[in-house]
Motif scaffolding. Structure first.
Motif, PDB file in Angstrom:
ATOM      1  N   SER A 188       2.175   8.531   5.792  1.00 54.64           N
ATOM      2  CA  SER A 188       2.115   9.576   4.647  1.00 54.64           C
ATOM      3  C   SER A 188       2.969  10.743   5.046  1.00 54.64           C
ATOM      4  O   SER A 188       4.036  10.495   5.439  1.00 54.64           O
ATOM      5  CB  SER A 188       0.266  10.229   5.343  1.00 54.64           C
ATOM      6  N   THR A 199      -5.307  11.107  -1.331  1.00 53.12           N
ATOM      7  CA  THR A 199      -6.035   9.351  -0.902  1.00 53.12           C
ATOM      8  C   THR A 199      -6.296   9.876   0.173  1.00 53.12           C
ATOM      9  O   THR A 199      -7.584   9.800   0.401  1.00 53.12           O
ATOM     10  CB  THR A 199      -4.944   8.778  -1.543  1.00 53.12           C
ATOM     11  N   ALA A 200      -6.079  11.393   0.708  1.00 51.31           N
ATOM     12  CA  ALA A 200      -6.513  11.575   1.650  1.00 51.31           C
ATOM     13  C   ALA A 200      -6.690  12.766   2.341  1.00 51.31           C
ATOM     14  O   ALA A 200      -5.853  13.156   1.685  1.00 51.31           O
ATOM     15  CB  ALA A 200      -5.588  11.135   3.136  1.00 51.31           C
ATOM     16  N   SER A 208      -0.225   7.656   2.068  1.00 46.38           N
ATOM     17  CA  SER A 208      -1.044   7.942   1.580  1.00 46.38           C
ATOM     18  C   SER A 208      -0.300   9.572   1.429  1.00 46.38           C
ATOM     19  O   SER A 208      -0.123  10.126   1.652  1.00 46.38           O
ATOM     20  CB  SER A 208      -1.443   8.352   2.581  1.00 46.38           C
ATOM     21  N   ARG A 266       0.604  -1.084  -0.406  1.00 46.85           N
ATOM     22  CA  ARG A 266      -0.129   0.051   0.114  1.00 46.85           C
ATOM     23  C   ARG A 266       0.776   1.302  -0.163  1.00 46.85           C
ATOM     24  O   ARG A 266       2.249   1.413   1.095  1.00 46.85           O
ATOM     25  CB  ARG A 266      -0.755  -0.228   1.184  1.00 46.85           C
ATOM     26  N   HIS A 272       3.473  10.099   9.372  1.00 49.03           N
ATOM     27  CA  HIS A 272       3.291  11.036   8.965  1.00 49.03           C
ATOM     28  C   HIS A 272       4.600  11.368   9.054  1.00 49.03           C
ATOM     29  O   HIS A 272       4.962  11.901   9.722  1.00 49.03           O
ATOM     30  CB  HIS A 272       2.204  11.798   8.909  1.00 49.03           C
ATOM     31  N   ARG A 302      -0.956  12.616   1.691  1.00 53.45           N
ATOM     32  CA  ARG A 302      -2.091  13.695   2.131  1.00 53.45           C
ATOM     33  C   ARG A 302      -1.355  15.285   3.086  1.00 53.45           C
ATOM     34  O   ARG A 302      -0.767  15.159   3.751  1.00 53.45           O
ATOM     35  CB  ARG A 302      -1.703  13.581   3.862  1.00 53.45           C
ATOM     36  N   THR A 309     -12.417   7.547   4.263  1.00 56.61           N
ATOM     37  CA  THR A 309     -11.561   9.194   3.535  1.00 56.61           C
ATOM     38  C   THR A 309     -11.177   8.491   4.779  1.00 56.61           C
ATOM     39  O   THR A 309     -11.720   9.495   5.319  1.00 56.61           O
ATOM     40  CB  THR A 309     -11.951   9.407   3.044  1.00 56.61           C
ATOM     41  N   SER A 310      -9.141   8.268   5.369  1.00 59.72           N
ATOM     42  CA  SER A 310      -8.921   8.760   6.050  1.00 59.72           C
ATOM     43  C   SER A 310      -8.524  10.452   5.974  1.00 59.72           C
ATOM     44  O   SER A 310      -8.482  10.826   5.038  1.00 59.72           O
ATOM     45  CB  SER A 310      -7.690   8.401   6.102  1.00 59.72           C
TER      46      SER A 310
END
Lengths: 319, 559, 137
Positions: free
Chosen positions: B360, B108-109, B82, B79, B326, B84, B157-158
């Motif tokens: 992310s 995507t987030a 993200s 995966r 993140h 973000r 959705t995160s």
């Protein structure tokens, strides 16, 4: 600030009227020990003695500033006007300083009945600055009813606040342990009120008991030091603290006597300071002989220091 | 790497090494020791002699202790990270429009950043109007959050809400979700930057409530979310603020880990189990241009955290040992001079984060140093990630720098630096106590000063600032994009109308309940914040109530 | 007249909280021998005016990220209303050129952009202090 008789009396009048700018500039003159500043102080001397001066000291982490902030709030609510002198240490290397203490009284610094002045210690030991007591006098002259002097925060050596203040408050964090012992040296002996702040923490009760135990070892005449608990961030215990401060004021007889006591102590401190500087600067053959006599044992220190004082006074009168 | 060399080979190796040393010394520009930002010595060459560690003990496989190579077995192959991107500007409608655009471009987030007024704990009608919405969306109610996230499927959705104590934005989101019929148990995301200690220490950005109160509310928040919003990460421990404020990468990682330990211990003291709450701890870091140092920092962090979680905090579930983080490319590395150079800088920073194994990533726009980014800049920032992933194919190999003599040696060295700083904090009584005493603030300030001096002396080059400068006309520096004043006025007017129209009784009841909860240690303050959000209270009203009950402290000034 | 070092206020008004720059400047000025009243971010304008008055500062240094500089003209007006024309104001931070002109017109003495040498800030503060002291002598 160049000063002639006219501008001096103008400044005096402005300060007595509580004019903020005049007061601030007078403080700078006093801090810088200018002739104008000295003249102003002299002119203001008969107008002093109305304020109650509170000295606040204690180790870092005790929450002194937060407590001072809360106390200011309590006094303002009771209608008083409050002056604050916050002393921060000067750098021994550059002589500069960060004066960051006043903002911890953030909530009240904008209130019109509050006047806050930050002072740098400017190399002075003992917790204050050389002119802090004089700056307190200016606030007194300007009519501030309560004046708080908050010290540098190193802890042990801040006995100087005892001379400036009428009521001495020492703020302790809970869980002192060994630090209680360290504090003993001087600070606890001058405290009129001991405050265990952050009293919502578990060790607070034990600290309170330790302090009470220590106090019980001494004998007190007019006033037995009180131990209180506060949570400065929430204001718990602050009203009680303000009450106890008032009780202490009453217990120390009337205002005039308290001021007299302070004046007496300040004269002594000022004289000692003068004598120390003057003697250290003595550059006479007589003084050299005196030192030799002490080194050889011919004279003891008690005789030598009386003699040195005479020499210092003489040299002062000759210049 | 571990095979002992036979005697003959050894001699040949020695000869080769000596030859290299001679030639290097002759050719090197100076013999000065070079150090990275954390103070670790950086040699010109690394060989097997520099790292003789044991693969299984020190590195291991991704997804297994010690996690040095990654917290998941498949990492970005399984995966991808993200994308973000932090967005925030103007009114909720403005925000929503930009968000939907970015989603179309590959974000995507969601990460929502509110206006500075919100960070301060005020409603829009309590601050200077010209400052509204310039750096974040002006959202003060559940309706505003609902509008900001229109068209976003909250169950799928995160969403990261950048909203420290008392976490009203999440409360508004939960209220909006309830209205939409979305089950709270399907909501995922993070209370981004919920770490009050990092705010207090490093950027005072979000400081609203005195420390003891903030501590209480955070623990309540974690407890509430673990129970009612189980896929939400209530704890975002932040290293980014401190590194931006001047902490070296090692210091930032150390203080962050110490904060995490502090928060974990506060949760444990509350009776929560590490296996329950640790899997919902996430981390948020800065990524500077010092590429290899950052990679090593993250690898060391993963390794240290796994050990702490297991040995110090007593977590037994492997999910509790995973260092999820993140990364945001570092804004302080960017320059105002020749701003397009920032695209190159952000690319290097992003590579460092990706190779460091983040989960992310936010890439800054090149114009971040000028003001809040434009659409144009934001698009390049997202495409930078797309290029790294799909053209440069950085996702093809997990921990590709693993095994490099330099990287392994550096990871160990960074670990040592980090542990040394952590020991100092522990000696001070833990992170909360250390912060009260001003220890991290002092260190960070000293590092910031030291770096500034290196830049001013020229020891540290900053292209366009102290080297490679060009005369730049005023045309090259764009004006700030500010929100449309007419729109903001309309937003203010609508807000006033909203306050008039809602049930004052319900609002008052909720605020009274909130105040009572704040003075009752047995109640959960955040639960009442959510109730207040549902009752139509505004952000400012909630913050004011808590500030009154818990105190509005002032940060310690440590310069 | 004493040659006392400048007394400087370093502060942030408005909503932003990033204070790395102001902290670095404050520490530099302290090391240069100045007495620096340092405030955390988010000071409101009336509080800054009162503080500057009570502390009798020579120069006010406002640090600004993002858009906080937009309210500096309000500060200038508040200082003028309080009769503090002699106290100079300098601004440091991210200020677009168009806004810089506005600030100078409002009476700001100088704007320092990111990348400014700390010594240049100190030199300017000394110059402004000298000016103020001469004015008030």
């Amino acid at each position: 600030m160049r000063m002639n008789a006219e501008s001096c009396s103008g400044a005096v009048a402005a300060i007595l009227a509580g004019e903020r700018r005049a007061l601030a500039r007078a403080m700078s003159a006093v801090e810088n020990e200018t002739a104008a500043g000295k003249a102003l102080l002299h002119a203001l001397q008969p107008h002093l003695g109305r304020a109650r001066v509170l000295g606040v000291t204690g180790p870092p982490g005790a929450g002194k500033s937060t407590l001072v902030n809360a106390l200011i709030g309590a006094w303002l609510a009771r209608g008083a006007s409050v002056g604050v002198v916050a002393v921060d240490p000067s750098s021994p290397f550059s002589g500069g300083a960060i004066l960051g203490d006043r903002v911890r009284m953030g909530e009240h610094q904008a209130h019109e009945r509050v006047f806050i002045r930050s002072l740098a210690s400017r190399g002075h030991g003992g917790g204050l600055s050389r002119t802090a007591a004089r700056v307190v006098d200016l606030l007194d002259a300007a009519g501030y009813e309560r004046i708080i002097v908050e010290t540098v925060g190193a802890g042990q050596s801040e006995v100087e606040v005892a001379e400036v203040a009428d009521t001495r408050v020492v703020v302790c964090p809970p869980g002192l342990g060994d630090e209680v012992q360290a504090l003993k040296a001087g600070i606890l002996e001058i405290a009129d009120i001991l405050v265990v702040n952050k009293a919502d923490l578990p060790q607070a009760e034990r600290t309170e008991r330790e302090l009470l135990a220590m106090l019980s070892l001494h004998h007190y005449a007019d006033w037995t030091p009180q131990v209180l608990r506060t949570v400065a961030t929430s204001g718990a215990g602050v009203a009680e603290l303000a009450d106890v401060i008032e009780r202490h004021a009453a217990a120390c007889a009337d205002q005039r006597r308290a001021h007299g006591g302070r004046v007496r102590r300040l004269i002594a401190a000022s004289a000692a300071d003068w004598a120390k500087r003057r003697i250290e600067d003595l550059a006479s053959a007589e003084f050299d002989r005196l030192c030799a006599q002490v080194r050889s044992g011919e004279l003891d220190y008690a005789s030598a220091d009386r003699r040195a004082l005479e020499l210092a006074l003489r040299s002062e009168n000759e210049t | 790497m571990n095979k002992p060399l036979e005697a003959g080979k050894l001699a040949a190796h020695e000869t080769a090494a000596k030859q290299w040393q001679r030639e290097f010394a002759a050719g090197a520009v100076s013999d000065q020791t070079l150090r990275n930002r954390s103070g670790v010595e950086v040699k010109p060459l690394y060989t097997p002699q520099d790292w003789r560690g044991d693969y299984d003990a020190a590195l291991g496989y991704p997804g297994q202790p010690p996690y040095t190579r990654g917290i998941y077995a498949s990492m970005h192959r399984g995966r991808t990270w993200s994308q973000r991107q932090l967005i925030g500007l103007g009114t909720p409608a403005d925000y929503n429009a930009r968000l939907l655009e970015m989603i179309a471009q590959g974000t995507t987030a969601v990460s929502l950043i509110p206006c500075n007024s919100v960070f301060r704990g005020y409603d829009m009608d309590e601050v200077h109007a010209e400052l509204l919405g310039t750096c974040g969306v002006v959202a003060n109610t559940a309706q505003h959050i609902d509008r900001s996230l229109e068209g976003v499927d909250l169950a799928r959705t995160s969403c990261a809400m950048n909203d420290p104590s008392p976490f009203t934005l999440l409360a508004f989101m939960l209220a909006a979700a309830k209205k939409r019929g979305v089950d709270w148990r399907s909501i995922s995301g993070t209370s981004n930057q919920s770490d009050y200690l990092s705010h207090y220490v490093a950027n005072h950005m979000f400081f609203r409530i005195a420390l003891p109160g903030a501590r209480r509310i955070l623990t309540d928040h974690i407890e509430f979310c673990n129970r009612h919003v189980p896929r939400w990460n209530p704890m975002s421990v932040v290293g980014q603020h401190m590194q931006q404020a001047g902490a070296t990468p090692a210091e930032a990682m150390a203080f962050t880990l110490c904060s995490a330990v502090q928060y974990a211990e506060d949760c444990r003291a509350r009776g929560m189990q590490p296996d329950e709450f640790l899997p919902r701890f996430t981390f948020f870091f800065d990524i500077s241009v010092s590429l290899f140092e950052e990679v090593a920092k993250f690898r060391a962090g993963r390794r240290i955290w796994a050990r702490i979680a297991r040995e110090r905090l007593g977590a037994r579930d492997a999910r509790a040992w995973r260092f999820k983080f993140h990364g945001q490319t570092s804004g302080v590395d960017l320059t105002r001079q020749q701003p397009l150079n920032n695209i190159s800088r952000v690319t290097v920073q992003a590579i460092a984060g990706i190779l460091g194994g983040l989960q992310s990533l936010h890439t800054d726009a090149y114009d971040e140093a000028l003001s809040c980014p434009t659409e144009f800049g934001a698009r390049i920032a997202v495409n930078t990630q797309n290029i790294l992933r799909e053209e440069a194919r950085l996702t093809d190999v997990i921990d590709p720098l693993g095994g490099s003599y330099y990287i392994e040696s550096l990871t160990d060295a960074m670990e040592r630096k980090i542990l040394a700083v952590m020991a100092e904090v522990d000696a001070a009584g833990g992170m909360y106590a250390a912060v009260e005493q001003g220890l991290p603030q002092k260190k960070i300030g000293a590092s910031a000063r030291a770096f500034q001096e290196k830049v001013e002396s020229g020891e540290q080059t900053v292209v366009g600032v102290n080297a490679y400068q060009v005369e730049e006309g005023s045309g090259e520096r764009e004006a700030l994009p500010v929100p449309d004043p007419a729109k903001m006025q309309a937003h203010l007017a609508a807000f006033a109308a909203y306050k008039q129209a809602r049930s004052q009784a319900a609002v008052q009841r909720a605020l009274d309940g909130l105040a009572a909860a704040a003075s009752d240690p047995k109640q959960n303050v955040f639960a009442h914040v959510v109730e207040a959000a549902e009752a139509g209270c505004t952000h400012g009203e909630i913050c004011a109530t808590l500030r009154r009950e818990l105190g509005f402290g002032q940060p310690l000034v440590v310069v | 007249m004493s040659a006392q070092a400048p007394k400087v206020l370093v502060t942030k008004i408005g909503l932003d909280g990033h204070d790395r720059g102001s902290r670095v400047v404050a520490s530099y000025l302290r090391d240069a021998g100045m007495e620096v009243v340092y405030t955390p971010p988010w000071q409101d304008i009336p509080a800054v005016v009162k503080l500057a008055m009570e502390e009798d500062v020579d120069v006010i240094g406002v640090s600004s990220l993002a858009t906080d500089h937009l309210i500096v003209p309000k500060l200038m007006r508040a200082l003028a209303d309080a009769g503090m024309h002699d106290v100079a104001v300098i601004v440091g931070g991210i200020v677009p050129d168009a806004d810089e002109a506005t600030l100078l017109e409002a009476g700001v003495a100088k704007v320092f952009h990111p990348g400014s040498a700390l010594e240049n800030i100190a030199v300017e503060i000394r110059r402004l202090t000298q000016q103020r002291r001469a004015l008030n002598a």
